[in-house]
Design a protein around this motif. Sequence first.
Motif, PDB file in Angstrom:
ATOM      1  N   GLU A 247       0.705  -1.352   0.092  1.00  0.00           N
ATOM      2  CA  GLU A 247      -0.244  -0.240   0.056  1.00  0.00           C
ATOM      3  C   GLU A 247       0.968   1.489  -0.241  1.00  0.00           C
ATOM      4  OE1 GLU A 247      -4.639   1.097   2.441  1.00  0.00           O
ATOM      5  OE2 GLU A 247      -2.321   0.515   2.940  1.00  0.00           O
ATOM      6  N   LYS A 252      -2.962   5.288   1.362  1.00  0.00           N
ATOM      7  CA  LYS A 252      -2.972   5.136   3.428  1.00  0.00           C
ATOM      8  C   LYS A 252      -3.706   5.945   3.406  1.00  0.00           C
ATOM      9  CE  LYS A 252       1.055   2.478   4.598  1.00  0.00           C
ATOM     10  NZ  LYS A 252       2.733   2.443   4.744  1.00  0.00           N
ATOM     11  N   ILE A 253      -3.163   7.188   2.984  1.00  0.00           N
ATOM     12  CA  ILE A 253      -3.906   8.607   3.512  1.00  0.00           C
ATOM     13  C   ILE A 253      -5.471   8.365   3.309  1.00  0.00           C
ATOM     14  CG2 ILE A 253      -4.251  11.271   2.395  1.00  0.00           C
ATOM     15  CD1 ILE A 253      -1.441  11.314   2.932  1.00  0.00           C
ATOM     16  N   TRP A 254      -5.392   7.930   1.595  1.00  0.00           N
ATOM     17  CA  TRP A 254      -6.814   8.278   1.015  1.00  0.00           C
ATOM     18  C   TRP A 254      -7.554   7.297   2.361  1.00  0.00           C
ATOM     19  CZ3 TRP A 254     -10.911   9.767  -2.733  1.00  0.00           C
ATOM     20  CH2 TRP A 254     -11.391   8.610  -2.995  1.00  0.00           C
ATOM     21  N   ARG A 255      -7.345   5.909   2.470  1.00  0.00           N
ATOM     22  CA  ARG A 255      -7.767   4.497   3.556  1.00  0.00           C
ATOM     23  C   ARG A 255      -8.260   5.101   4.613  1.00  0.00           C
ATOM     24  NH1 ARG A 255      -6.207   1.222   6.388  1.00  0.00           N
ATOM     25  NH2 ARG A 255      -3.878   1.306   5.867  1.00  0.00           N
ATOM     26  N   ASN A 256      -7.042   5.729   5.112  1.00  0.00           N
ATOM     27  CA  ASN A 256      -7.513   6.794   6.437  1.00  0.00           C
ATOM     28  C   ASN A 256      -8.532   7.805   6.948  1.00  0.00           C
ATOM     29  OD1 ASN A 256      -5.925   4.527   7.496  1.00  0.00           O
ATOM     30  ND2 ASN A 256      -3.850   5.700   7.130  1.00  0.00           N
ATOM     31  N   THR A 257      -8.550   8.597   5.023  1.00  0.00           N
ATOM     32  CA  THR A 257      -9.499   9.777   4.932  1.00  0.00           C
ATOM     33  C   THR A 257     -11.540   9.641   5.342  1.00  0.00           C
ATOM     34  OG1 THR A 257      -8.309  10.864   3.861  1.00  0.00           O
ATOM     35  CG2 THR A 257     -10.697  11.231   3.211  1.00  0.00           C
ATOM     36  N   ARG A 262     -14.489  10.601   1.535  1.00  0.00           N
ATOM     37  CA  ARG A 262     -13.719  10.824   0.187  1.00  0.00           C
ATOM     38  C   ARG A 262     -14.525  11.135  -1.352  1.00  0.00           C
ATOM     39  NH1 ARG A 262     -12.041   4.903   1.728  1.00  0.00           N
ATOM     40  NH2 ARG A 262     -12.418   4.579   3.360  1.00  0.00           N
ATOM     41  N   SER A 323     -11.191  -0.294  -2.285  1.00  0.00           N
ATOM     42  CA  SER A 323     -12.167  -0.132  -0.751  1.00  0.00           C
ATOM     43  C   SER A 323     -12.523  -0.699  -1.047  1.00  0.00           C
ATOM     44  CB  SER A 323     -12.602   1.346  -0.892  1.00  0.00           C
ATOM     45  OG  SER A 323     -11.125   2.428  -1.092  1.00  0.00           O
ATOM     46  N   GLU A 328     -13.946  -4.252   5.419  1.00  0.00           N
ATOM     47  CA  GLU A 328     -15.264  -3.211   6.362  1.00  0.00           C
ATOM     48  C   GLU A 328     -15.496  -2.722   5.684  1.00  0.00           C
ATOM     49  OE1 GLU A 328     -13.779   0.182   9.099  1.00  0.00           O
ATOM     50  OE2 GLU A 328     -12.802   0.870   6.626  1.00  0.00           O
ATOM     51  N   LYS A 336     -17.225   5.516  10.682  1.00  0.00           N
ATOM     52  CA  LYS A 336     -15.772   6.434  10.931  1.00  0.00           C
ATOM     53  C   LYS A 336     -15.960   7.887  10.566  1.00  0.00           C
ATOM     54  CE  LYS A 336     -13.065   2.689  11.613  1.00  0.00           C
ATOM     55  NZ  LYS A 336     -12.294   1.731  11.204  1.00  0.00           N
TER      56      LYS A 336
END
Length: 684
Positions: A247, A252-257, A262, A323, A328, A336
């Motif tokens: 990744e 990672k930034i996109w997934r944690n946004t 998004r 995603s 998830e 979230k």
Amino acid sequence: MTIGVNGVLAGLVDFGRYSGKPFIEATGIDRELGLFVQYLSFFELAPITFEEARKQIEVGREYIEWYKRTNDHAEKSDEEIRQMLAEEKEDNLRRYFEELNNLRADYNRYRERYAFHFVETGTGRVYTNLEAELETYGSEEKAQAEMLFVLRYPDRVDGRLSVYELPYVLPYREELVKAAAVRPVKQFGGWIGVPKSDAFMAQYEDYRRHRGYTFGMLGTGVVLLALLLVAVRFRQIRGVVLPEGGESAVQKIWRNTPVDVRVVLLLLTAIAAFNLHGEAILPYDRLDENDLAILIGATVWKLVVLIVVTAALAIQLRFAQRSLKEPESLGVAWQKSLAMRLYGIARDAFLNLRVGVQVTLVFLAMFGLGFATLPAFALFVQEQSILWVLPIPAVTAAILFYALRQAGYLNRLLAAARDHAVGRTVNDVPVKGRSVMAELADHWNKMRRSAEASRASEARSERFKTELITNVSHDLRTPLTSVISYVDLLKNPDLSEEERASYIAIIDQKSKRLKALIDDLFEATKMASGSVELNRERIDLAQLIEQALAESGAKDGATGIEFRVKLPKYPVIAFVDGQKMWRVFDNLISNIIRYSLEGTRAYIALERADGKAEIAFKNVAKYELGDNVDELLERFKRGDASRHTEGSGLGLAIAKSIVDLHGGTFELEVDGDLFKVKVLLPEA
């Protein structure tokens, strides 16, 4: 990819706006023809004169009464007022016709631009501006055939051109509407044409070139995208597609946004990309640019912007696809999201309704006060005021968000304190940021943990107190019961001397045992209170250990335990109370002898470590010790829970107290059945 997407989208947009429409619609000629028909109907085919309109001037009774109520002319009769109002209307009508001359100028311009030929139905009267063309071609049919475009009347939709009302392009006037209504309807047959003048022909040629450029751009885009798809498909078939690998930082930034952020970013990027691709990288209108440097610079700049936006959209779409494959669930991702976080902040802010309402009212009062001073501030900065007003909504939202967040923090602290006060189990309040409320939450968490530790310690102390009383009672009552029993037996005069001597020996043994228990308890109490004086001197710890081993009989092998002792050949000097420290070693060796599994080895080692003397005692226990090693250091606590072995249960507690008084460290460790004690003492 960027050029292909731009060619397709820009081509489709241009096709819908211009190239896909007929010539007169794309160039706006149809709208001019519509206006020309309106002007032609009024100014030439069925004009209304001033005299015709003047005849429709009327002054009703209601108008006269209104005039009398709003004006002080009580001395005038109704007839005089009617005459005055009629003259006023006539003057207004005359000015209206004078204003129509401006529209007549527009009509004359259209009359020179377009051709028309109409014949009035019934009278046969001809209306045309083809005088020169009729002389050239001889008939209006031939003149019509030479037109670039012809709008015919009657046609299949509208029929003949009928004139029966005031054209909608003229300003409304009641007298003209009435005049148009009372005259008979006029109908005309004929046509309006777009001549093949130089201006129209140049416009038509430009339209054709524009269409060709659009279709070429659309075709190029389709070909490039098709080639791109073929290349990707070819790589997939040949197995040349690169592995996705780990990744990336961007992913990672996109997934944690948050998921809603998004989605908004994806939509905004898609809208921006669509709007930018709606215009060609090199628009048709810029082909005639005289300055080549400006044209190249603008084209390159737009291409760079399109590449960046298109790449950003493609990356987001790729990440969104990945995603969807993640385990998830959408529900967890939504929990979230930023919206749910904001909802949580608002919910926490009004968890205590009074606090939430007070914070909101204070904010509204401050905002209202600031908004009230805005006009004065705007007058101060004059024309630049709009630049200062624009950030106000963002600043207001940020301040409200911060205020509600702090109120939520306070409410959570209040709820935690309330639950803690009534004895409920309370978790830590999350500490976020460096605000005063975050600092307060951190202090509250420390206080809560300290209070819970105190409660646990108090409960444990109470339990140990109960166990202490029970164990002391048991350990004192057992030898005391034996002493009393054998004293009663000694009262029997028939005992033999041998039996009497045996009973006295047992009484002596139990009395010494009772005395040892009381001495240990007294010493442990003194150690715990700290009222013990140490006679410190320089002592070789190796010799002290050897002495304790010798006195305990451990080196003779009679205990059933094989001792392995590792002492250094050099002296290890410590500044300690020799008698007290011997008691520590003796207690630990006695503990090994008493509680070790028969036939096993015990290890004793002395060494130096970082300026300290480290003494380690290891043995295999015969009893299951459990996981809580701290309990073994409590007074009257034994490894033998049934308390069938000798010992007071104070050995480890006394040893630890003595080591603590010397400023050392007493560490206890249990690994299964392996029992290990490590004593650290500062070297002299």
